[in-house]
Design an enzyme around this catalytic site. Sequence first.
Site, PDB file in Angstrom:
ATOM      1  N   CYS A 151      39.496  35.540  29.236  1.00  0.00           N
ATOM      2  CA  CYS A 151      38.085  35.913  29.117  1.00  0.00           C
ATOM      3  C   CYS A 151      37.920  37.073  28.141  1.00  0.00           C
ATOM      4  O   CYS A 151      38.263  38.219  28.461  1.00  0.00           O
ATOM      5  CB  CYS A 151      37.545  36.282  30.502  1.00  0.00           C
ATOM      6  SG  CYS A 151      35.877  36.957  30.473  1.00  0.00           S
ATOM      7  N   CYS A 154      35.514  39.849  29.206  1.00  0.00           N
ATOM      8  CA  CYS A 154      36.083  40.742  30.224  1.00  0.00           C
ATOM      9  C   CYS A 154      37.089  41.718  29.605  1.00  0.00           C
ATOM     10  O   CYS A 154      37.092  42.899  29.935  1.00  0.00           O
ATOM     11  CB  CYS A 154      36.817  39.949  31.304  1.00  0.00           C
ATOM     12  SG  CYS A 154      35.932  38.509  31.883  1.00  0.00           S
ATOM     13  N   ASP A 155      37.971  41.225  28.748  1.00  0.00           N
ATOM     14  CA  ASP A 155      39.138  42.017  28.365  1.00  0.00           C
ATOM     15  C   ASP A 155      39.192  42.438  26.891  1.00  0.00           C
ATOM     16  O   ASP A 155      40.030  43.268  26.533  1.00  0.00           O
ATOM     17  CB  ASP A 155      40.423  41.225  28.709  1.00  0.00           C
ATOM     18  CG  ASP A 155      40.513  40.935  30.207  1.00  0.00           C
ATOM     19  OD1 ASP A 155      40.011  41.760  30.992  1.00  0.00           O
ATOM     20  OD2 ASP A 155      41.070  39.896  30.585  1.00  0.00           O
TER      21      ASP A 155
END
Length: 326
Positions: A151, A154-155
């Site tokens: 993701c 997200c990261d």
Amino acid sequence: MNGSVQAQIKEEAKPVEKKRRFEVIIIGSGPAGYTAAIYTARAKRDTLIFSGILPGGQLMLTTEVENYPGFSDGIFGPELMTIMRKQTERMGATVVDDEVVNVDFKHKPFKVLTPSEEYEAEAVIICTGANPRKIGAKGEHEFGGKGVSYCATCDGPFFRNQEIVVTGGGDTAMEEAIFLTKFGKNIHVVHRRDQLRASKVMQERAFENPKIRFHWNKVIDEIKGADKVNQVIIKDMVTNERKALDVGAIFVAIGHEPNTKLFKGQVELDDQGYIKLRENTKTSVEGVFAAGDVHDHRYRQAVTAAGFGCMAGIDVDKYLSENKKK
Ligand code: NAP
């Protein structure tokens, strides 16, 4: 799962009640499931939640979460899920650490079966999520959360000014690669064919971006590192030649599998296997609702899953009130 978190969950878990009939049964314990349970239990609906084979869902496999509101310094995924579980139990929901192996939504009350028990519910909320497909390369599992991610939203911000690999040739891979150019020095798209599957517009955007480099006919053969990823070995599909790329991260974007096997023939699914919603969180079966990544293949965020869980909890409470009046 993080050992200490698992031990903490076990220690705090309530004894399984012998009761078999509930107003609401929630299947799945990611942010969608726990939030749905918080809303139904708080509305005084007798709620049971099955946590499944991975209690806490995908966030149990992540490290730091920086984009869940309310945690100004970020929070580790397993810790966030432990807090959500505690909140769910404090509201009065019963959490059972068991897997659902079958359901029958053809008759009311609905039946939900675990390997050893049969439960009944007036309403069900499906929150079983979706799993990112894995490439199956050596090191993929070992470096999960240490440079291997599924993701970019997200990261991505964790890998500023680093060389980054994205693997996949679909819209998700292009979207992730373009997004990652905000952070990474260069983005290396590794794709197994010499053509992309992504839509023309996404392809053009990716081709035009000077930070994105394409490695055609290549697959990820191995992911290497020490405490985190520092190298990816790619293999040419035609010549078998192997080449090392020194990178800080690899984002796998080769599609997702919704966890809906159990619901095939019970509720309507789309051609990719995601649950089709009729109106708000209602599925094709009256009294069966769905929330989170099991129907949402667009956002796939913890906070959006929690939002859908809230909606399903409110929808179920309304459905039960209306149903009891009949
Ligand atoms: P996808 O379209 O199924 O693409 C998956 C990609 O991964 C393909 O390029 C495929 O290669 C590759 N792949 C699959 N298995 C692999 C393996 N084992 N090893 C290496 N490569 C592998 O999945 P997606 O990109 O996640 O998109 C899913 C759906 O959401 C699509 O309908 C897409 O259009 C949609 N979507 C739309 C948007 C948007 O409109 N902005 C954004 C994201 C997603 P091959 O091409 O060789 O099969």
